[in-house]
Design a protein around this motif. Structure first.
Motif, PDB file in Angstrom:
ATOM      1  N   ASP A  69      -6.515   6.434  -4.467  1.00 44.74           N
ATOM      2  CA  ASP A  69      -7.204   5.754  -5.567  1.00 44.74           C
ATOM      3  C   ASP A  69      -8.717   5.695  -5.396  1.00 44.74           C
ATOM      4  O   ASP A  69      -9.346   4.660  -5.615  1.00 44.74           O
ATOM      5  CB  ASP A  69      -6.644   4.328  -5.748  1.00 44.74           C
TER       6      ASP A  69
ATOM      7  N   ASP B  87      -7.633  11.177  -5.150  1.00 47.44           N
ATOM      8  CA  ASP B  87      -7.589  10.715  -6.542  1.00 47.44           C
ATOM      9  C   ASP B  87      -6.284   9.996  -6.882  1.00 47.44           C
ATOM     10  O   ASP B  87      -6.280   8.923  -7.479  1.00 47.44           O
ATOM     11  CB  ASP B  87      -7.739  11.907  -7.491  1.00 47.44           C
ATOM     12  N   LYS B  88      -5.172  10.623  -6.502  1.00 39.79           N
ATOM     13  CA  LYS B  88      -3.874  10.171  -7.008  1.00 39.79           C
ATOM     14  C   LYS B  88      -3.096   9.278  -6.059  1.00 39.79           C
ATOM     15  O   LYS B  88      -2.137   8.647  -6.475  1.00 39.79           O
ATOM     16  CB  LYS B  88      -3.012  11.391  -7.368  1.00 39.79           C
ATOM     17  N   TRP B  89      -3.481   9.269  -4.785  1.00 42.98           N
ATOM     18  CA  TRP B  89      -2.706   8.479  -3.813  1.00 42.98           C
ATOM     19  C   TRP B  89      -3.538   7.358  -3.202  1.00 42.98           C
ATOM     20  O   TRP B  89      -3.078   6.234  -3.062  1.00 42.98           O
ATOM     21  CB  TRP B  89      -2.175   9.408  -2.715  1.00 42.98           C
TER      22      TRP B  89
ATOM     23  N   CYS C 249     -13.663   1.346  -0.932  1.00 38.49           N
ATOM     24  CA  CYS C 249     -12.429   1.156  -1.684  1.00 38.49           C
ATOM     25  C   CYS C 249     -11.878  -0.240  -1.402  1.00 38.49           C
ATOM     26  O   CYS C 249     -12.225  -0.871  -0.397  1.00 38.49           O
ATOM     27  CB  CYS C 249     -11.397   2.221  -1.329  1.00 38.49           C
TER      28      CYS C 249
ATOM     29  N   TYR D   6       0.815  -1.196   0.000  1.00 35.73           N
ATOM     30  CA  TYR D   6       0.000   0.000   0.000  1.00 35.73           C
ATOM     31  C   TYR D   6       0.859   1.260   0.000  1.00 35.73           C
ATOM     32  O   TYR D   6       1.954   1.288   0.536  1.00 35.73           O
ATOM     33  CB  TYR D   6      -0.891   0.035   1.241  1.00 35.73           C
TER      34      TYR D   6
ATOM     35  N   ASN E  76     -12.260   8.281  -6.269  1.00 33.89           N
ATOM     36  CA  ASN E  76     -12.736   9.540  -6.833  1.00 33.89           C
ATOM     37  C   ASN E  76     -13.063  10.520  -5.707  1.00 33.89           C
ATOM     38  O   ASN E  76     -13.875  10.215  -4.829  1.00 33.89           O
ATOM     39  CB  ASN E  76     -13.975   9.266  -7.692  1.00 33.89           C
TER      40      ASN E  76
END
Length: 399
Positions: A382, A378-380, A148, A38, A384
């Motif tokens: 994952d 969003d980018k780390w 998630c 992770y 929305n």
């Protein structure tokens, strides 16, 4: 066991350990030597409203010295980062991280219609709400609720403290608060605790008692997993002797042992500096910098820095002008610090605060703090960001 005895003992057992909501099956069956792949997020909260202008000092702007003639950091003392801004000398330990490309600074982070109350502004930052919106769930808690891939375990988010911040509380899931995994393990393996979670399963379907019973089962399962996983790692990096550094040392132990946790939360308090600010803030900044220096280098030594992003925030900055007591009063926008091995824009992210263009004596924000959160989601992490922040926020380019 009588129902009344159960309630009494259960309440006692839960107090001082942790609060975990949704029911999960025991986790002892998980492979303990399975290393985490992770990406980790570590949130550092500076409580009290840290003065950002004496943290990242705009030494190249004369207005700073005109408005703070009693508490301004002298130019020759500033640890210069460019021609305009530099670090408070008590942050000297961060310069090494900055030079390695492991640190970014975002100036003027805030939100529209800012609130100057510690409690209200902290709620806004922790819930990611608008200034006129009152939410009972935190942004990390809603991330846990978001279904998630990695959010199904209670220990997905851990706060190294005795109690859980609002940021970590979702509607159906919450993080875990603990200071010492060994103590939590011992408490949840006390005979009366084990007896309660092995009996009285008829209460599981009851609304209130069932919730408490399920919480205790999760507590026990999580305590076993955290202790059995983290104890295999023996820390070999020397940390400063401070409570804040000890929090970070615990987080490092969890990360380096491969714990399947994605979010960690730590805090350092005491930044409400209305009177004689220089010494009080300087002492706290030194604790912060020394702890962060050890933590980042520890992660780097263990090849975990690439998988870790650290953000530091405070609920607001201070007003630009000092007050009559050689301190500063509650203000608005503030800087945020980012640390990690995968920063796409190292150093100073955006323009320095514009001290000639204030809003009634306060800094105007350049970046909405929810754009920082949105970028991380969003980018780390994952997911929305509109799922967690209740509306879509633009993302930034720091990762």
């Amino acid at each position: 066991m009588e129902r009344r005895d159960f309630l009494k003992k259960a309440t006692f057992a839960a107090a001082g350990t942790l609060v975990v909501p949704a029911f999960m099956k025991p986790f002892e069956a998980l492979a303990l030597d399975e290393l985490s792949l992770y990406k980790n997020l570590v949130v550092v909260q500076l409580s009290g409203g840290n003065d950002g202008l004496n943290t990242v000092v705009p030494f190249g702007n004369d207005i700073y010295y005109q408005m703070r003639n009693g508490i301004a950091i002298k130019p020759e003392e500033v640890i210069k980062l460019d021609d305009m801004q530099g670090l408070n000398p008590n942050l000297s330990c961060l310069k090494e991280l900055y030079d390695q490309g492991w640190m970014s600074i975002i100036n003027d982070v805030g939100y529209p219609n800012p609130d100057r109350s510690h409690f209200r502004s902290m709620d806004i930052w922790q819930t990611a709400s608008d200034a006129n919106q009152y939410l009972s769930t935190g942004w990390i808690g809603r991330y846990l609720d978001s279904n998630c891939q990695t959010c199904k375990f209670p220990y997905t988010a851990i706060e190294v403290d005795d109690s859980l911040s609002l940021a970590m509380k979702g509607l159906s899931k919450k993080g875990i608060a603990l200071k010492d995994p060994a103590a939590l393990f011992r408490n949840t393996n006390e005979p009366f605790f084990r007896e309660m979670i092995q009996r009285d399963k008829d209460h599981l379907d009851e609304e209130n008692l069932g919730y408490l019973y399920k919480t205790m089962i999760e507590t026990s399962s999580s305590a076993n997993y955290i202790e059995n996983t983290s104890k295999i790692y023996k820390p070999n990096y020397t940390y400063p002797n401070s409570a804040f550094a000890n929090q970070l040392k615990t987080v490092s132990k969890f990360i380096c042992s491969g714990l399947k946790t994605r979010v960690y939360y730590v805090s350092l308090s005491g930044f409400d500096t209305h009177v004689n600010q220089l010494n009080q803030q300087g002492r706290l900044l030194q604790q912060y910098a020394e702890g962060m220096n050890a933590f980042v280098k520890d992660l780097h030594q263990n090849n975990k820095l690439e998988d870790t992003l650290v953000i530091t925030f405070s609920e607001f900055g201070r007003r630009v002008a000092q007050n009559a007591s050689n301190g500063t009063d509650h203000g608005t926008a503030n800087n945020m610090f980012l640390f990690g091995g995968r920063l796409k824009k190292q150093g100073i992210y955006n323009a320095a605060p514009d001290l000639a263009n204030l809003d009634n004596g306060d800094l105007k924000y350049q970046v909405d703090f929810r754009e920082v959160y949105g970028t991380i989601l969003d980018k780390w992490l994952d997911v929305n960001n509109s799922q967690v922040l209740n509306k879509r926020f633009n993302t930034l380019g720091f990762i």
